[in-house]
Write a protein that holds these residues in place. Structure first.
Motif, PDB file in Angstrom:
ATOM      1  N   TYR B 251     -11.113   4.478   1.342  1.00  0.00           N
ATOM      2  CA  TYR B 251     -10.219   4.529   0.191  1.00  0.00           C
ATOM      3  C   TYR B 251      -9.523   5.884   0.065  1.00  0.00           C
ATOM      4  CZ  TYR B 251     -11.867  -0.053  -1.112  1.00  0.00           C
ATOM      5  OH  TYR B 251     -12.134  -1.387  -1.116  1.00  0.00           O
ATOM      6  N   LEU B 254      -6.607   4.491   1.438  1.00  0.00           N
ATOM      7  CA  LEU B 254      -5.928   3.431   0.686  1.00  0.00           C
ATOM      8  C   LEU B 254      -5.382   3.909  -0.664  1.00  0.00           C
ATOM      9  CD1 LEU B 254      -5.108   0.443   0.511  1.00  0.00           C
ATOM     10  CD2 LEU B 254      -7.304  -0.014  -0.567  1.00  0.00           C
ATOM     11  N   VAL B 258      -1.673   3.659  -2.189  1.00  0.00           N
ATOM     12  CA  VAL B 258      -1.286   2.939  -3.408  1.00  0.00           C
ATOM     13  C   VAL B 258      -0.375   3.827  -4.265  1.00  0.00           C
ATOM     14  CG1 VAL B 258      -2.122   1.799  -5.491  1.00  0.00           C
ATOM     15  CG2 VAL B 258      -3.426   1.604  -3.377  1.00  0.00           C
ATOM     16  N   SER B 326      -7.120  -3.729  -6.189  1.00  0.00           N
ATOM     17  CA  SER B 326      -6.166  -4.109  -5.148  1.00  0.00           C
ATOM     18  C   SER B 326      -5.359  -5.320  -5.574  1.00  0.00           C
ATOM     19  CB  SER B 326      -6.898  -4.416  -3.833  1.00  0.00           C
ATOM     20  OG  SER B 326      -7.256  -3.230  -3.180  1.00  0.00           O
ATOM     21  N   SER B 329      -2.861  -4.387  -8.203  1.00  0.00           N
ATOM     22  CA  SER B 329      -1.767  -3.583  -7.654  1.00  0.00           C
ATOM     23  C   SER B 329      -0.811  -4.457  -6.858  1.00  0.00           C
ATOM     24  CB  SER B 329      -2.329  -2.496  -6.730  1.00  0.00           C
ATOM     25  OG  SER B 329      -3.097  -1.601  -7.473  1.00  0.00           O
ATOM     26  N   TRP B 358      -1.767  -5.498   3.600  1.00  0.00           N
ATOM     27  CA  TRP B 358      -2.809  -5.151   2.627  1.00  0.00           C
ATOM     28  C   TRP B 358      -3.521  -6.431   2.162  1.00  0.00           C
ATOM     29  CZ3 TRP B 358      -1.326  -2.180  -2.520  1.00  0.00           C
ATOM     30  CH2 TRP B 358      -2.507  -1.829  -3.203  1.00  0.00           C
ATOM     31  N   GLY B 362      -7.320  -7.146   3.104  1.00  0.00           N
ATOM     32  CA  GLY B 362      -8.219  -7.353   1.966  1.00  0.00           C
ATOM     33  C   GLY B 362      -9.007  -8.646   2.101  1.00  0.00           C
ATOM     34  N   ASN B 394      -1.883  -1.634   7.124  1.00  0.00           N
ATOM     35  CA  ASN B 394      -1.975  -1.447   5.677  1.00  0.00           C
ATOM     36  C   ASN B 394      -1.677   0.018   5.320  1.00  0.00           C
ATOM     37  OD1 ASN B 394      -2.810  -1.326   3.018  1.00  0.00           O
ATOM     38  ND2 ASN B 394      -4.865  -2.045   3.390  1.00  0.00           N
TER      39      ASN B 394
END
Lengths: 172, 633
Positions: B251, B254, B258, B326, B329, B358, B362, B394
């Motif tokens: 993360y 990630l 984001v 996620s 978002s 993504w 996921g 991603n």
């Protein structure tokens, strides 16, 4: 492949196709002269989406969480197999077991971490467990078909990891 | 702005160079798997080790760390003196760390893989030295320090004047930066609404400090143990500490990505981000759940007399809860794009395809997070397919969007060619979709990961994957050319940096709507994939005999049975037993005497362990006789 792997293959392929179709739809929507979506409304509806996501996750959880391999104990008739992992071989005693009768594997490591992976004769992982040094790991499994089940190391254990192979013979 | 510009450009430059080197290593590894230029086992694993760390931390993490500094500055959160010091420390610590990792792997053959799973560094099987382990662990420690100082820098920056908070305490201001103002307006009042990209950056800055400190302690313990071997730790505890860090570090890539989405998508859609207060709730869940999901990496550890099974079971719902930020978002971003006057260029195309990736990464993640399905995919090539999909599509596509959008913004030089950029994005997208799909299929068929020489039954897809490698390389060559020309100023000068319609990217030379090219490329990929699937499944129908346990020897010889069941074939070559191992001496050329074999099997020698505890004296006598009689036959 076993039933779980087959399920993963089909369900993942299906959602990939659906996601791609939705993406094409979103892309197309930006190319016309359509009306904007009201941001207030869309933000409000986000709560609905949250509910859908939570419902999906809770359902998946309830369907799968009781299928964990932990705490399984072998019955009194279980066949006992001792597995020692070391760089770079599995010592399996005995390496022949009977079909349809529980097998209790006792796994230990002589050096570093190894992964005891047993595959179906037709391919795909049947079950696996990690062998951490200084600990004893137990796995219970019942083979449903006779045949030769390949054993592979499923934790990287050094430069000979890929030759750490063996097999278990399951007899009728 | 100049300070943020300076450091972000440095982070992006070094991380892009690391991307190119790590990418070439990846291509070499993939070709080795396909037996097109096979490397020796020692180099395969050493390169695998540096490729993993180089690509994940040196490229992915480093690039988004840099982009975060710039985004914050653009939103009014400029790094102050202390923050700047932290970002500079991060940069140099990371650079020195990478150098140490390169030395220990490429020149000293450290091949413990990037996780260096304890106690593997101490069991080198005669390949690497203690010095190599020491240098490698020091390098990782420096990268860890870099992560911690970056987090402190970000935390310090988001509490700055950009927040619009007057004279509030440290905790209140942190709450504001986490978006609590969207939930409790009175308790967390700010003079202007908090920009959304600040929230995920604050979350990850807090979490990565919590996640990295224990790892740093473990690494220091490793260093001490190299000097004093008596100071060991419980390997299961060490494994939990590794993944306590190892999950949140995903993360670290990630969440800043984001932030990039929250920042750039509204610009391209030309409307504010569709987001309600619920998004702040989701990120509050994230800040807690992120550090309580580590055990999904150890689902298959549940030794006797430990609580690991219980911890693992609890981690499945915890991991599922991380889907929520996620999912929300993705909802917000999709509805921001939907029916907008979205401006399409190389940067926004990369963001859009990154969004799709993504979703897919996921969904793969939910499969991995489910204990029942992890049993069949854990440590198979499925996982390799998953995290390459995640890292290159991603995250990677977002990094390319950052480069295409922000390098012009920061340097004032327009991107040289939008068309080349579009081609780069499409080739990367489809090349990696194909590449990951092959791995995931083979993983479901049982192909173990980190095998320098895969089993024969996986040859088909390994060979076909070279096509994907070529597609990826062509794409990256276009990228390099485009960036070099851009920095030379060949694209012209940016006149209006706030204008996404051709303001930053030279869009004069258009090749029509490039989505058609992408769809055409996609159909080619789907065709290749479908034919590969048919080939692979055909090959997988027949039961494959285990390649190793020799079946050719006379079963009457009790020594042959001991040889086969004790795994001698793993390391030694003995033609009579069908054994082809190359780790230890070759019996056919060495031709040892019975007494010599007996002595070494009993007591061990060098890397060869003693078998005294596992084999009876009779079994050792049998196997020694068998080896002495059959060597060289």
């Amino acid at each position: 492949m076993g039933p779980t792997a087959t399920f993963i293959a089909y369900s993942y392929s299906a959602v990939t196709i659906i996601a791609c179709i939705i993406a094409i739809g979103v892309w197309k929507s930006t190319r016309g002269e359509r009306k904007f979506i009201d941001p207030e409304k869309a933000a409000h509806r986000e709560k609905g989406w949250l509910a859908i996501v939570v419902a999906f996750l809770v359902t998946t959880l309830l369907l799968t969480i009781f299928l964990v391999p932990y705490g399984e104990s072998a019955g009194p008739d279980a066949q006992k197999v001792e597995v020692i992992g070391r760089q770079f071989a599995f010592q399996i005693t005995p390496a022949t077991v009977k079909v349809g009768q529980q097998v209790e594997f006792t796994l230990t490591s002589a050096d570093t971490t190894h992964g005891f992976g047993v595959e179906y004769p037709t391919g795909g992982v049947a079950f696996q467990a990690q062998i951490v040094p200084e600990h004893t790991q137990r796995v219970v499994w019942t083979f449903k078909e006779p045949g030769k089940y390949p054993v592979v190391c499923l934790e990287y254990c050094g430069v000979g990891h890929h030759i750490m192979l063996n097999s278990i013979e399951v007899t009728p | 702005m100049t300070i943020a510009r300076k450091w972000t450009l440095r982070y992006l430059l070094v991380s892009t160079l690391l991307f190119l080197v790590a990418g070439l290593m990846g291509a070499a590894l993939r070709n080795s798997l396909a037996d097109f230029g096979r490397m020796s086992d020692e180099y395969y694993y050493a390169i695998m080790t540096v490729h993993g760390l180089g690509a994940f931390v040196g490229w992915g993490a480093f690039a988004v760390m840099g982009a975060s500094i710039w985004i914050l500055a653009k939103l009014g959160f400029e790094p102050r003196k202390f923050g700047t010091l932290m970002f500079a420390t991060t940069f140099w610590s990371m650079v020195v760390g990478v150098v140490l990792i390169v030395i220990s792997t490429l020149f000293m053959k450290f091949g413990g893989s990037w996780v260096a799973l304890y106690p593997l560094p101490f069991h080198p099987a005669g390949v690497w030295s203690n010095t190599a382990s020491f240098i490698f662990v020091s390098g990782v420690l420096l990268a860890g320090v870099a992560i911690i100082t970056w987090c402190i820098g970000i935390w310090h920056t988001v509490l700055g004047p950009g927040l619009g908070a007057e004279r509030d305490g440290f905790l209140t201001k942190t709450g504001m930066a986490l978006g609590f103002g969207y939930l409790w307006k009175k308790k967390f009042p700010t003079s202007k609404p908090l920009p959304f990209p600040v929230i995920p950056l604050t979350v990850i800055a807090i979490d990565m400090i919590i996640a990295t400190v224990p790892l740093a302690v473990l690494l220091v313990q490793n260093l001490v143990q190299i000097i004093n071997p008596d100071l060991s730790v419980d390997p299961l505890l060490a494994k939990n500490i590794l993944w306590w860090f190892g999950h949140p570090v995903v993360y670290l890539l990630l969440f800043p990505a984001v932030a990039v989405y929250y920042y750039l998508i509204p610009k391209y859609a030309k409307r504010p981000l569709v987001a309600g207060g619920v998004i702040a709730v989701a990120w509050t869940v994230a800040v807690i759940a992120n550090v309580l999901v580590w055990a999904h990496h150890v689902y298959l550890d549940y030794p006797d007399h430990t609580h690991q099974g219980l911890i693992n079971t609890l981690m499945q719902p915890m991991t599922f809860s991380l889907v929520i930020p996620s999912a929300l978002s993705i909802y917000s971003l999709t509805f921001t794009v939907l029916r907008s006057r979205f401006h399409w260029n190389a940067a926004s195309l990369a963001l859009f395809l990154g969004l799709l990736s993504w979703v897919l990464a996921g969904l793969q993640g939910i499969i991995n997070a489910t204990i029942k399905s992890d049993v069949v995919v854990h440590n198979t090539m499925w996982i390799v397919g998953h995290f390459h999909h995640m890292a290159l599509l991603n995250i990677g596509l977002v990094i390319f969007a950052v480069l295409y959008h922000m390098v012009p913004e920061m340097t004032g030089k327009k991107l040289y060619s939008n068309t080349l950029g579009n081609w780069h994005i499409w080739l990367t997208f489809w090349g990696q979709m194909l590449s990951s799909a092959y791995w995931m299929i083979d993983g479901l068929r049982g192909s173990p990961r980190r095998f320098a020489i895969p089993l024969d039954k996986y040859d088909t897809l390994n060979e076909l994957a070279v096509v994907a490698v070529v597609i990826l390389i062509i794409g990256q060559l276009l990228f390099v050319y485009n960036m070099v020309r851009t920095l030379q100023g060949a694209g012209g000068v940016v006149e209006d940096p706030e204008n996404v319609d051709g303001g930053l990217i030279n869009e004069t030379k258009r090749l029509g709507p490039n989505a058609n090219t992408g769809l055409a490329l996609g159909s080619v990929v789907v065709t290749i994939l479908a034919s590969a699937l048919i080939l692979a499944v055909k090959g997988g129908e027949e039961p494959v005999a285990a390649a190793t346990t020799p079946t050719t020897t006379a079963p009457a010889d009790p020594g042959a049975a001991v040889f086969a069941s004790s795994g001698c074939n793993g390391c030694h070559t003995l033609a009579a037993a069908g054994a082809t191992g190359t780790i230890g001496p070759n019996f056919d050329t060495l031709k040892p005497t019975e007494a010599r074999v007996n002595e070494i099997v009993t007591n061990g020698l060098g890397a060869m362990p003693s078998f005294k505890a596992q084999l009876s004296a009779q079994q050792i006598t049998d196997v020694a006789k068998y080896v002495a009689e059959n060597a060289g036959k």
